[in-house]
Scaffold this motif. Structure first.
Motif, PDB file in Angstrom:
ATOM      1  N   ILE A 119      45.837  38.234  34.973  1.00 50.04           N
ATOM      2  CA  ILE A 119      45.064  38.917  33.930  1.00 50.04           C
ATOM      3  C   ILE A 119      43.843  39.604  34.541  1.00 50.04           C
ATOM      4  O   ILE A 119      43.504  40.742  34.169  1.00 50.04           O
ATOM      5  N   MET A 120      43.173  38.937  35.465  1.00 50.49           N
ATOM      6  CA  MET A 120      41.999  39.530  36.099  1.00 50.49           C
ATOM      7  C   MET A 120      42.379  40.820  36.824  1.00 50.49           C
ATOM      8  O   MET A 120      41.701  41.844  36.693  1.00 50.49           O
ATOM      9  N   TRP A 121      43.455  40.785  37.569  1.00 49.78           N
ATOM     10  CA  TRP A 121      43.894  41.973  38.310  1.00 49.78           C
ATOM     11  C   TRP A 121      44.311  43.088  37.358  1.00 49.78           C
ATOM     12  O   TRP A 121      44.058  44.268  37.624  1.00 49.78           O
ATOM     13  N   ARG A 122      44.905  42.713  36.220  1.00 43.79           N
ATOM     14  CA  ARG A 122      45.360  43.713  35.254  1.00 43.79           C
ATOM     15  C   ARG A 122      44.214  44.344  34.461  1.00 43.79           C
ATOM     16  O   ARG A 122      44.206  45.560  34.226  1.00 43.79           O
ATOM     17  N   ASP A 123      43.230  43.508  34.061  1.00 48.32           N
ATOM     18  CA  ASP A 123      42.247  43.956  33.079  1.00 48.32           C
ATOM     19  C   ASP A 123      40.860  44.285  33.634  1.00 48.32           C
ATOM     20  O   ASP A 123      40.067  44.936  32.942  1.00 48.32           O
ATOM     21  N   ALA A 124      40.534  43.827  34.826  1.00 47.04           N
ATOM     22  CA  ALA A 124      39.155  43.967  35.325  1.00 47.04           C
ATOM     23  C   ALA A 124      38.690  45.417  35.333  1.00 47.04           C
ATOM     24  O   ALA A 124      37.538  45.720  34.989  1.00 47.04           O
ATOM     25  N   ARG A 125      39.569  46.335  35.679  1.00 40.76           N
ATOM     26  CA  ARG A 125      39.198  47.751  35.795  1.00 40.76           C
ATOM     27  C   ARG A 125      39.074  48.443  34.435  1.00 40.76           C
ATOM     28  O   ARG A 125      38.642  49.597  34.366  1.00 40.76           O
ATOM     29  N   LYS A 126      39.454  47.753  33.363  1.00 45.26           N
ATOM     30  CA  LYS A 126      39.313  48.334  32.026  1.00 45.26           C
ATOM     31  C   LYS A 126      37.859  48.303  31.548  1.00 45.26           C
ATOM     32  O   LYS A 126      37.504  48.997  30.599  1.00 45.26           O
ATOM     33  N   ALA A 165      40.930  27.669  36.767  1.00 46.96           N
ATOM     34  CA  ALA A 165      41.544  27.653  35.443  1.00 46.96           C
ATOM     35  C   ALA A 165      42.750  26.713  35.440  1.00 46.96           C
ATOM     36  O   ALA A 165      43.285  26.343  36.496  1.00 46.96           O
ATOM     37  N   LYS A 166      43.182  26.324  34.244  1.00 43.15           N
ATOM     38  CA  LYS A 166      44.348  25.435  34.135  1.00 43.15           C
ATOM     39  C   LYS A 166      45.592  26.109  34.691  1.00 43.15           C
ATOM     40  O   LYS A 166      46.476  25.455  35.252  1.00 43.15           O
ATOM     41  N   ASN A 167      45.669  27.430  34.527  1.00 45.48           N
ATOM     42  CA  ASN A 167      46.798  28.191  35.065  1.00 45.48           C
ATOM     43  C   ASN A 167      46.242  29.293  35.961  1.00 45.48           C
ATOM     44  O   ASN A 167      46.047  30.426  35.516  1.00 45.48           O
ATOM     45  N   PRO A 168      45.971  28.974  37.222  1.00 44.51           N
ATOM     46  CA  PRO A 168      45.331  29.953  38.118  1.00 44.51           C
ATOM     47  C   PRO A 168      46.131  31.237  38.302  1.00 44.51           C
ATOM     48  O   PRO A 168      45.554  32.325  38.359  1.00 44.51           O
ATOM     49  N   VAL A 169      47.457  31.129  38.393  1.00 39.28           N
ATOM     50  CA  VAL A 169      48.279  32.318  38.605  1.00 39.28           C
ATOM     51  C   VAL A 169      48.147  33.271  37.424  1.00 39.28           C
ATOM     52  O   VAL A 169      47.994  34.490  37.601  1.00 39.28           O
ATOM     53  N   TYR A 170      48.179  32.721  36.216  1.00 38.96           N
ATOM     54  CA  TYR A 170      48.039  33.555  35.020  1.00 38.96           C
ATOM     55  C   TYR A 170      46.662  34.211  34.983  1.00 38.96           C
ATOM     56  O   TYR A 170      46.532  35.409  34.706  1.00 38.96           O
ATOM     57  N   ALA A 171      45.605  33.421  35.275  1.00 40.64           N
ATOM     58  CA  ALA A 171      44.242  33.959  35.250  1.00 40.64           C
ATOM     59  C   ALA A 171      44.064  35.053  36.296  1.00 40.64           C
ATOM     60  O   ALA A 171      43.421  36.083  36.032  1.00 40.64           O
TER      61      ALA A 171
END
Length: 321
Positions: free
Chosen positions: A233-240, A224-230
């Motif tokens: 978000i993945m770590w925050r939202d994946a389990r939802k 992604a253009k901003n790997p840290v942000y992606a």
């Protein structure tokens, strides 16, 4: 090293020609044969009037039969493959049909084109070919969201996982994985008919895709253009996500494209109030589908490039030059 060469050749063949329609008309596809076997087991063991425990046992038997047939077939075929260049070519051709990279992007493009032309009916028809939810209930944003979710999730199921299990266990790993994944796609539903009968197949598919799904999400986040942000978000939202695996590639994809995915839906007549992945993102459009396809292609290119680098490193380490 040999199986990596075979995988790279198979990936290149699929990226160029996929599984052509003329070949499907003349030879069909190996997944179709697995599907026939699953359907036979469904008719034989899934009695709608039987108790829940009996139907779950029937599902276990189905998993054993379908998985066993595919595993035995792969071991037998592997034993017949000779060493040397001819064996490499033959193995590559046997791996090729199971990789759905080009087919996946082609199906998603068939949604984006009519959606961009504001032909919602054609877009709904196209998206109904790749998702299980009721396409008639979707607006244009919902159509785009469903197709992008399919693209991101099936990167794991249709590309990364088959390659992962092939590299790990050869043809037996590939055949067995595709058997598990096909069973899950046919009977692994939370419906009255399959809640018990498809339980074993669904759970086994969760296990088989545990690592590939997370690797796919990691890949999408890193490119992604901003790997840290992606990654955040993945770590925050994946389990939802309702699925223990699909949330990883979908949330990384959503962050990379700055869109929101998942959310409330109508899945085969069942309404669910699912959480949003990357809720701060925009509602996706036809343009986002095309951006997603480019992100998908970029991911495949990086996977292929990494494979070639590993191959070259292994060759050098063995005294190739």
């Amino acid at each position: 090293m040999t199986i990596l060469i075979c995988v790279l050749i198979a990936v290149c063949i699929d990226r160029i020609i996929g599984w052509p329609d003329w070949l499907f008309r003349h030879l069909s596809h190996p997944v179709v044969a697995i599907g026939h076997l699953v359907s036979w087991c469904d008719r034989l063991f899934n009695n709608p009037t039987a108790p829940s425990s009996n139907r779950r046992i029937g599902g276990f038997i189905t998993v054993l039969i379908v998985g066993g047939v595919c595993l035995v077939a792969a071991i037998f075929i592997s034993s017949l493959i000779p060493n040397g260049p001819f064996g490499v070519i033959l193995t590559s051709l046997l791996i090729w049909p199971w990789i759905a990279a080009k087919s996946l992007s082609d199906h998603v493009k068939r949604v984006a084109i009519p959606l961009a032309d504001m032909n919602s009916n054609a877009a709904k028809t196209a998206v109904s070919m790749i998702v299980g939810r009721n396409a008639e209930t979707l607006d244009n944003h919902g159509i785009a969201r469903a197709s992008i979710e399919s693209l991101s999730e099936n990167t794991s199921d249709g590309v990364v996982a088959p390659l992962f299990w092939t590299l790990l266990l050869g043809l037996p790993g590939l055949f067995l994985y595709k058997a598990i994944n096909t069973m899950d796609s046919m009977i692994g539903y939370h419906t009255q008919n399959y809640e018990d009968f498809g339980w074993a197949a669904a759970k086994l598919d969760d296990v088989a895709n545990f690592l590939p799904a997370r690797l796919t999400g990691l890949l999408y986040a890193l490119i992604a253009k901003n790997p840290v942000y992606a990654l955040t978000i993945m770590w925050r939202d994946a389990r939802k996500h309702r699925s223990p695996n699909a949330g990883w590639p979908e949330s990384a994809f959503a962050a990379a494209l700055n869109i929101r995915l998942s959310g409330p839906r109508n899945d085969k007549g069942t309404f669910s109030d699912d959480a949003w992945l990357h809720a701060e993102g925009e509602n996706p459009t036809a343009e986002d589908i095309m951006v997603g396809i480019r992100h998908y292609d970029k991911g495949l290119n990086w996977l292929t490039l990494i494979g070639f680098f590993v191959l070259i490193f292994a060759w050098i380490s063995r005294g190739g030059i």
